[in-house]
Scaffold this motif. Structure first.
Motif, PDB file in Angstrom:
ATOM      1  N   ALA A  30       0.829  -1.213   0.000  1.00 45.39           N
ATOM      2  CA  ALA A  30       0.000   0.000   0.000  1.00 45.39           C
ATOM      3  C   ALA A  30       0.857   1.253   0.000  1.00 45.39           C
ATOM      4  N   PHE A  31       2.166   1.109  -0.171  1.00 44.20           N
ATOM      5  CA  PHE A  31       3.020   2.274  -0.403  1.00 44.20           C
ATOM      6  C   PHE A  31       2.793   2.726  -1.835  1.00 44.20           C
ATOM      7  N   GLU A  32       2.456   3.978  -1.994  1.00 44.54           N
ATOM      8  CA  GLU A  32       2.212   4.498  -3.339  1.00 44.54           C
ATOM      9  C   GLU A  32       3.094   5.723  -3.579  1.00 44.54           C
ATOM     10  N   LEU A  33       3.701   5.776  -4.744  1.00 50.05           N
ATOM     11  CA  LEU A  33       4.553   6.901  -5.078  1.00 50.05           C
ATOM     12  C   LEU A  33       3.741   8.187  -5.110  1.00 50.05           C
ATOM     13  N   SER A  34       4.363   9.281  -4.711  1.00 52.33           N
ATOM     14  CA  SER A  34       3.674  10.560  -4.728  1.00 52.33           C
ATOM     15  C   SER A  34       4.534  11.587  -5.453  1.00 52.33           C
ATOM     16  N   ARG A  35       4.070  12.068  -6.569  1.00 52.84           N
ATOM     17  CA  ARG A  35       4.705  13.157  -7.305  1.00 52.84           C
ATOM     18  C   ARG A  35       3.621  14.198  -7.601  1.00 52.84           C
ATOM     19  N   ILE A  39       0.077   7.267  -7.394  1.00 48.16           N
ATOM     20  CA  ILE A  39       0.361   6.337  -8.480  1.00 48.16           C
ATOM     21  C   ILE A  39       0.181   4.920  -7.958  1.00 48.16           C
ATOM     22  N   ARG A  40      -0.785   4.210  -8.481  1.00 39.19           N
ATOM     23  CA  ARG A  40      -1.074   2.849  -8.031  1.00 39.19           C
ATOM     24  C   ARG A  40      -0.017   1.910  -8.591  1.00 39.19           C
ATOM     25  N   LYS A  66       2.869  -3.749   5.730  1.00 41.69           N
ATOM     26  CA  LYS A  66       2.138  -2.647   5.103  1.00 41.69           C
ATOM     27  C   LYS A  66       2.805  -1.314   5.401  1.00 41.69           C
ATOM     28  N   GLU A  67       2.493  -0.328   4.574  1.00 43.60           N
ATOM     29  CA  GLU A  67       3.065   1.008   4.738  1.00 43.60           C
ATOM     30  C   GLU A  67       2.302   1.858   5.761  1.00 43.60           C
ATOM     31  N   PRO A  68       0.979   2.056   5.610  1.00 49.43           N
ATOM     32  CA  PRO A  68       0.265   2.873   6.597  1.00 49.43           C
ATOM     33  C   PRO A  68       0.329   2.236   7.983  1.00 49.43           C
ATOM     34  N   TYR A  74      -8.727   1.151   2.523  1.00 48.76           N
ATOM     35  CA  TYR A  74      -7.880   0.992   1.339  1.00 48.76           C
ATOM     36  C   TYR A  74      -6.761  -0.007   1.591  1.00 48.76           C
ATOM     37  N   THR A  75      -6.082   0.151   2.722  1.00 48.17           N
ATOM     38  CA  THR A  75      -4.973  -0.748   3.052  1.00 48.17           C
ATOM     39  C   THR A  75      -5.466  -2.176   3.274  1.00 48.17           C
ATOM     40  N   LYS A  76      -6.558  -2.320   4.001  1.00 51.23           N
ATOM     41  CA  LYS A  76      -7.079  -3.656   4.278  1.00 51.23           C
ATOM     42  C   LYS A  76      -7.487  -4.360   2.993  1.00 51.23           C
ATOM     43  N   LYS A  77      -8.056  -3.629   2.056  1.00 50.07           N
ATOM     44  CA  LYS A  77      -8.456  -4.214   0.770  1.00 50.07           C
ATOM     45  C   LYS A  77      -7.240  -4.793   0.050  1.00 50.07           C
ATOM     46  N   ILE A  78      -6.141  -4.050   0.033  1.00 54.85           N
ATOM     47  CA  ILE A  78      -4.925  -4.524  -0.628  1.00 54.85           C
ATOM     48  C   ILE A  78      -4.378  -5.763   0.075  1.00 54.85           C
ATOM     49  N   LEU A  79      -4.360  -5.741   1.408  1.00 59.56           N
ATOM     50  CA  LEU A  79      -3.834  -6.883   2.153  1.00 59.56           C
ATOM     51  C   LEU A  79      -4.701  -8.123   1.969  1.00 59.56           C
ATOM     52  N   LEU A  80      -6.000  -7.956   1.973  1.00 60.69           N
ATOM     53  CA  LEU A  80      -6.892  -9.100   1.778  1.00 60.69           C
ATOM     54  C   LEU A  80      -6.692  -9.717   0.400  1.00 60.69           C
ATOM     55  N   GLU A  81      -6.512  -8.870  -0.594  1.00 65.24           N
ATOM     56  CA  GLU A  81      -6.270  -9.384  -1.941  1.00 65.24           C
ATOM     57  C   GLU A  81      -4.943 -10.139  -1.990  1.00 65.24           C
ATOM     58  N   PHE A  82      -3.917  -9.587  -1.370  1.00 66.48           N
ATOM     59  CA  PHE A  82      -2.593 -10.193  -1.365  1.00 66.48           C
ATOM     60  C   PHE A  82      -2.610 -11.563  -0.707  1.00 66.48           C
ATOM     61  N   PHE A  83      -3.137 -11.634   0.519  1.00 58.05           N
ATOM     62  CA  PHE A  83      -3.103 -12.891   1.253  1.00 58.05           C
ATOM     63  C   PHE A  83      -4.087 -13.925   0.705  1.00 58.05           C
ATOM     64  N   SER A  84      -5.151 -13.476   0.075  1.00 60.14           N
ATOM     65  CA  SER A  84      -6.118 -14.426  -0.480  1.00 60.14           C
ATOM     66  C   SER A  84      -5.525 -15.211  -1.644  1.00 60.14           C
ATOM     67  N   THR A  85      -4.507 -14.659  -2.309  1.00 57.41           N
ATOM     68  CA  THR A  85      -3.864 -15.385  -3.408  1.00 57.41           C
ATOM     69  C   THR A  85      -2.768 -16.322  -2.919  1.00 57.41           C
ATOM     70  N   LEU A  86      -2.497 -16.303  -1.601  1.00 52.56           N
ATOM     71  CA  LEU A  86      -1.403 -17.101  -1.034  1.00 52.56           C
ATOM     72  C   LEU A  86      -1.891 -18.094   0.016  1.00 52.56           C
ATOM     73  N   GLU A  87      -3.137 -18.519  -0.100  1.00 49.08           N
ATOM     74  CA  GLU A  87      -3.712 -19.404   0.914  1.00 49.08           C
ATOM     75  C   GLU A  87      -3.123 -20.812   0.886  1.00 49.08           C
ATOM     76  N   ASP A  88      -2.335 -21.137  -0.136  1.00 48.81           N
ATOM     77  CA  ASP A  88      -1.690 -22.450  -0.196  1.00 48.81           C
ATOM     78  C   ASP A  88      -0.348 -22.481   0.533  1.00 48.81           C
ATOM     79  N   PHE A  89       0.064 -21.336   1.099  1.00 51.55           N
ATOM     80  CA  PHE A  89       1.364 -21.242   1.758  1.00 51.55           C
ATOM     81  C   PHE A  89       1.207 -20.868   3.229  1.00 51.55           C
TER      82      PHE A  89
END
Length: 215
Positions: A30-35, A39-40, A66-68, A74-89
């Protein structure tokens, strides 16, 4: 695998009595560049694909998942997506200073375990922002300070991520490609149990040994 070469060099694979561990530090999801604009980066998707390509028995995240500091929608949504793809590990997280409320993620996934530290085969795994636990260990792996070093190329000077070894402690660089890192001489002061260290050894991610650095 060429696509993941950078991530591979910023992580470690360890053979243990519990199986193969893929070890990485400070993803700061959830770290996003800022200029002037947000930037996602979608780094969490790239990291998940890298982990799956390695096929470890365990994934060890050395804190600051996580960054925040908090866990807003917003952060929880990203983390849930990340860990949901790794449920086999099996995923082990050493809680870092950015990991406030990370236990909410642990409760969502049976394969995720959060602790202040883990001890496997006399090796200590810890984030690095806290005091050492009162246990015996032979070696330790940590993150927290995003070690980097300045290298001179002709007349130009470039900052490069590095691994830093101080006695029996190995400090990993941040695996997040959008975070540059801190000079090791300043960063070492942020580790309570190493802030009085006098010197360390520097290795580039490709394994090149650069020699000793004095703090």
């Amino acid at each position: 695998m060429e696509h993941f070469k950078n991530l591979e060099q910023l992580s470690l694979e360890l053979d243990t009595s519990k199986g193969k561990i893929l070890l990485l530090a400070d993803p700061h999801l959830a770290f996003e560049l800022s200029r002037g604009l947000r930037i996602r980066t979608y780094f969490e998707r790239e990291l998940a694909e890298f982990i799956k390509s390695k096929g470890p028995d365990f994934v060890m995240l050395l804190g600051d998942v996580k960054e925040p500091l908090g866990l807003k929608t917003y952060t929880k949504k990203i983390l849930l997506e990340f860990f949901s793809t790794l449920e086999d590990f099996e995923i082990l997280i050493t809680k870092g200073n950015h990991d406030g409320k990370i236990e909410e993620i642990e409760r969502e996934f049976k394969n995720v375990k959060v602790a202040e530290y883990f001890l496997i085969d006399n090796a200590l795994f810890i984030h690095g922002n806290q005091r050492l636990p009162e246990i015996e260990f032979e070696r330790a792996y940590l993150g927290h300070i995003h070690p980097a070093v300045r290298i001179k190329f002709g007349s130009a000077v470039k900052k490069a991520k590095c691994f830093l070894r101080v006695r029996n402690f190995l400090i990993l660089p941040t695996i997040n490609p959008y975070i540059e890192g801190f000079d090791v001489r300043q960063g070492i002061r942020m580790i309570p149990f190493l802030k009085s260290a006098k010197k360390g050894k520097i290795f580039l991610p490709d394994g090149t040994y650069l020699g000793e650095v004095s703090f």
